[in-house]
Design an enzyme around this catalytic site. Structure first.
Site, PDB file in Angstrom:
ATOM      1  N   SER A  52       0.812  -1.216   0.000  1.00 40.37           N
ATOM      2  CA  SER A  52       0.000   0.000   0.000  1.00 40.37           C
ATOM      3  C   SER A  52       0.846   1.267   0.000  1.00 40.37           C
ATOM      4  O   SER A  52       0.471   2.275  -0.599  1.00 40.37           O
ATOM      5  CB  SER A  52      -0.932   0.009   1.215  1.00 40.37           C
ATOM      6  OG  SER A  52      -0.180  -0.167   2.408  1.00 40.37           O
ATOM      7  N   LYS A  69      13.213   0.160  -2.292  1.00 36.37           N
ATOM      8  CA  LYS A  69      11.833   0.385  -1.855  1.00 36.37           C
ATOM      9  C   LYS A  69      11.452   1.807  -2.242  1.00 36.37           C
ATOM     10  O   LYS A  69      12.096   2.768  -1.801  1.00 36.37           O
ATOM     11  CB  LYS A  69      11.745   0.184  -0.348  1.00 36.37           C
ATOM     12  CG  LYS A  69      10.363   0.365   0.251  1.00 36.37           C
ATOM     13  CD  LYS A  69      10.411   0.049   1.751  1.00 36.37           C
ATOM     14  CE  LYS A  69       9.065   0.250   2.417  1.00 36.37           C
ATOM     15  NZ  LYS A  69       9.127  -0.085   3.873  1.00 36.37           N
ATOM     16  N   ASP A  88       6.032  -4.599  13.217  1.00 37.81           N
ATOM     17  CA  ASP A  88       5.101  -5.122  12.203  1.00 37.81           C
ATOM     18  C   ASP A  88       5.592  -6.480  11.689  1.00 37.81           C
ATOM     19  O   ASP A  88       5.807  -6.669  10.492  1.00 37.81           O
ATOM     20  CB  ASP A  88       4.997  -4.109  11.058  1.00 37.81           C
ATOM     21  CG  ASP A  88       3.868  -4.417  10.086  1.00 37.81           C
ATOM     22  OD1 ASP A  88       2.951  -5.173  10.470  1.00 37.81           O
ATOM     23  OD2 ASP A  88       3.895  -3.911   8.946  1.00 37.81           O
TER      24      ASP A  88
END
Length: 211
Positions: free
Chosen positions: A38, A56, A188
């Site tokens: 996302s 990234k 996470d």
């Protein structure tokens, strides 16, 4: 499984963030994404020094979209607390504020680079747990370049196999050390953010959020 960004959008974001052409910055850069999410899309590349890396790249405009969504969440939380008395005990507005803090922090890849360096310093060299080595010279607020790890997500492990047991032991040991010894832990650690290699080494990726 987020929608793929066209490669030209990736090229423009990298060049604008790092101040050079893709050809000047990297020896090679794959047009097909390694993964999509996302907030960002990742691509394999090779540095001018020959290092295999993952780049990234933040989705252009994602910050504005997220801020709009967060504003709606704030409004909904305020309405809940104002209209349902019991909701004040849950602190819904405070929950949204904490959620916002974490999400907006993930948008600054300089913070993730800093997290990678800190967690890397804390790693136990006797254990098979690593994090990707970042490349600060090829990173910025919306682009993060880091070492490529040849591994698979832990969801690919065969349940109850000896390999799975060994990997789980490393993950649990690492998690406990991070919480009780280091004081900094992966915020996470879902199955897609924990990779394992053929030798059983576990690699923690996506450290945009830490506790």
């Amino acid at each position: 499984d987020a929608p793929r960004l066209p490669f030209e959008a990736i090229r423009e974001q990298v060049q604008a963030s790092l101040g050079g052409t893709l050809e000047e910055l990297f020896a090679s850069f794959e047009t097909e994404p390694l993964g999509t999410a996302s907030i960002a899309q990742t691509h394999r590349a090779r540095t001018r020094d020959g290092d295999e890396v993952v780049v990234k790249v933040q989705r252009p405009g994602v910050e504005a979209t997220m801020r709009s969504d967060l504003n709606l969440l704030h409004l909904a939380a305020q309405i809940l607390e104002a209209s349902i008395e019991e909701m004040q005990f849950f602190g819904v507005v405070s929950i949204v504020e904490e959620f916002e803090k974490g999400l907006l922090g993930e948008l600054d890849f300089n913070q993730e680079l800093s997290n990678l360096l800190e967690v890397q310093r804390n790693l136990d060299p006797e254990r098979k747990v690593v994090v990707p080595r970042p490349h600060p010279e090829l990173s910025a607020r919306t682009v993060l370049t880091m070492q490529f790890f040849a591994g698979r997500p832990i969801r690919k492990l065969t349940p109850k196999s000896a390999e799975a047991q060994a990997v789980v032991n490393e993950i649990v040991h690492s998690a406990l050390k991070q919480v009780f010894v280091d004081g900094v832990f992966h915020g996470d650690p879902h199955a897609g953010n924990l990779l394992y290699g053929e030798d059983g080494t576990v690699c923690m990726i996506d450290l945009g959020m830490v506790g």
